[in-house]
Write an enzyme that holds these catalytic residues in place. Structure first.
Site, PDB file in Angstrom:
ATOM      1  NE  ARG A  79      10.846   1.852 -28.683  1.00  8.80           N
ATOM      2  CZ  ARG A  79      10.616   2.618 -27.546  1.00  8.80           C
ATOM      3  NH1 ARG A  79       9.502   2.762 -26.811  1.00  8.80           N
ATOM      4  NH2 ARG A  79      11.818   3.223 -26.707  1.00  8.80           N
ATOM      5  CB  THR A  80      14.854  -3.265 -31.039  1.00  9.58           C
ATOM      6  OG1 THR A  80      14.829  -1.846 -31.746  1.00  9.58           O
ATOM      7  CG2 THR A  80      15.388  -4.200 -32.350  1.00  9.58           C
ATOM      8  CE  LYS A 109      30.657 -15.961 -15.270  1.00 11.18           C
ATOM      9  NZ  LYS A 109      30.367 -17.550 -15.279  1.00 11.18           N
ATOM     10  NE  ARG A 130      19.766  -1.916 -30.374  1.00  9.47           N
ATOM     11  CZ  ARG A 130      18.591  -1.301 -30.044  1.00  9.47           C
ATOM     12  NH1 ARG A 130      18.438  -0.720 -28.905  1.00  9.47           N
ATOM     13  NH2 ARG A 130      17.667  -1.152 -31.104  1.00  9.47           N
ATOM     14  CG  HIS A 158      18.080  -0.163 -35.942  1.00  8.28           C
ATOM     15  ND1 HIS A 158      17.562  -1.529 -35.732  1.00  8.28           N
ATOM     16  CD2 HIS A 158      17.640   0.301 -34.642  1.00  8.28           C
ATOM     17  CE1 HIS A 158      16.716  -1.547 -34.853  1.00  8.28           C
ATOM     18  NE2 HIS A 158      16.810  -0.486 -34.094  1.00  8.28           N
TER      19      HIS A 158
HETATM   20  C1  NCD Z   1      16.542   3.440 -32.037  1.00 10.79           C
HETATM   21  C2  NCD Z   1      18.020   2.672 -31.829  1.00 10.79           C
HETATM   22  O1  NCD Z   1      18.140   2.098 -30.839  1.00 10.79           O
HETATM   23  O2  NCD Z   1      18.679   3.254 -32.637  1.00 10.79           O
HETATM   24  N1  NCD Z   1      15.651   2.817 -31.083  1.00 10.79           N
HETATM   25  C3  NCD Z   1      14.758   1.835 -31.686  1.00 10.79           C
HETATM   26  O3  NCD Z   1      15.508   0.731 -31.823  1.00 10.79           O
HETATM   27  N2  NCD Z   1      13.681   1.669 -31.683  1.00 10.79           N
HETATM   28  C4  NCD Z   1      16.463   4.868 -31.710  1.00 10.79           C
HETATM   29  C5  NCD Z   1      17.285   5.470 -30.644  1.00 10.79           C
HETATM   30  O4  NCD Z   1      17.605   4.821 -29.844  1.00 10.79           O
HETATM   31  O5  NCD Z   1      17.088   6.835 -30.510  1.00 10.79           O
END
Ligand code: NCD
Length: 331
Positions: A79-80, A109, A130, A158
């Site tokens: 999703r993100t 690498k 991320r 997040h």
């Molecule tokens: C979450 C995350 O990556 O922290 N997912 C997201 O970004 N929608 C929640 C999760 O991974 O449980």
């Protein structure tokens, strides 16, 4: 340098890329929800609402035409990453997607995070990152000339998820003040829980935290809540809270954060939201989840109109459109 007498390609005097709006996010890294207050949240939410209306009417526009976003994910994401890409593209911008597993990039690498960021900033106007280590995104931001947006730093924060969570609560229930919100699941390791809890400290809400004893909310966050005088309670049973909450924010047990798999096995099936559980919930309330779910919410709950988690997913795109446009000075 060769100097051929060629006609000019561009009339640069007539071209510019000035920011249209100098809001407080212009050219800023977005690392933590601490950077937001009620006023700036309202700004983003108003813009996100405009984005949703634009998408519903015409699908896309050219607000970010000429801008490029690098999306770099050192941890899995559906999703993100997809929503940042969709957000940029619906605004007419371009994306460099490094989301298909870092194994195909030079990180495999042995390239350092900093070198990867400095490389990507040569091609892009902003970077979404991320990474599995707490604080790593903030560190990368110190070295980067272009704004960096934290898309999750390990069990840290997040922030953009918390923005879309709050936007969803507001859209579903009208306002945030006065609500009773329960967070359920892995409160220790869930970064979405950490960011959302911090954001909610600016509102007049009561909070309920439901988790097994080993996965309780970090003490520093709990202490901040208590210092702020927030009405908080902890329990290990969903049954204790289900009857009087306006929002049930469910999360996954974060398997990847456990060092001992036996500890994960001990708590992994700790709860499940089923239609039977929902039968005890208020008529007007919402169930949310940042997703992915791995058994915490039964599929039968999806048909319940109170299940807001897929609407929440779509809101993520609108909120990220608003944020990207704000950071790039176009909203
Ligand atoms: C979450 C995350 O990556 O922290 N997912 C997201 O970004 N929608 C929640 C999760 O991974 O449980």
């Amino acid at each position: 340098m060769m100097n051929l007498d060629l006609p000019k390609l561009f009339d640069l005097d007539k071209m510019s890329r000035e920011p249209k709006f100098k809001n407080s996010f212009y050219q800023q890294d977005i690392l933590s929800v601490d950077q937001f207050n009620r006023e700036s949240l309202s700004y983003i939410f108003t813009r996100a609402q405009e984005m949703s209306e634009m998408v519903n009417k015409v699908g896309s526009c050219d607000l970010l035409h000429g801008y490029t976003l690098a999306c770099v994910f050192y941890e899995p994401s559906t999703r993100t990453s997809a929503s940042f890409i969709a957000a940029m593209e619906r605004l007419g911008g371009n994306v460099i997607p490094i989301t298909q597993g870092i194994k195909y990039s030079s990180v495999s690498k042995g390239e350092s995070l900093v070198d990867t960021m400095i490389t990507l900033e040569q091609y892009s106007d902003a970077i979404v990152l991320r990474h599995p280590e707490i604080g790593s995104v903030a560190k990368a931001a110190k070295y980067s000339r272009v704004p960096i947006i934290n898309a999750g730093d390990g069990a840290g924060e997040h922030p953009t998820q918390a923005l879309l969570d709050l936007f969803t609560i507001r859209k579903e229930l009208g306002s945030i003040d006065g609500l009773r919100i329960a967070m359920v699941g892995d409160l220790r390791n869930g970064r979405t829980v950490h960011s959302l809890t911090k954001l909610l400290m600016s509102y007049d809400v009561s909070l309920r935290f439901v988790s097994p004893d080993t996965l309780r909310l970090p003490l520093n966050l709990m202490n901040d809540l208590i210092d702020k005088g927030v009405d908080v309670r902890e329990t290990d049973k969903v049954e204790d809270v289900i009857g009087d909450v306006d929002v049930l924010y469910v999360t996954r047990i974060q398997k990847e954060r456990f060092t001992d798999l036996a500890d994960y096995e001990a708590v992994k099936d700790y709860f499940e939201i089923t239609p039977e559980v929902m039968a005890n919930a208020k008529e007007k309330m919402v169930v949310m989840h940042p997703l992915p779910r791995v058994g915490e919410i039964h599929y039968k709950v999806d048909k319940d109109p109170r299940a807001a988690y897929f609407r929440q997913v779509q809101n993520g795109m609108f909120v990220r459109m608003a944020l990207l446009a704000a950071v790039l000075g176009q909203a």
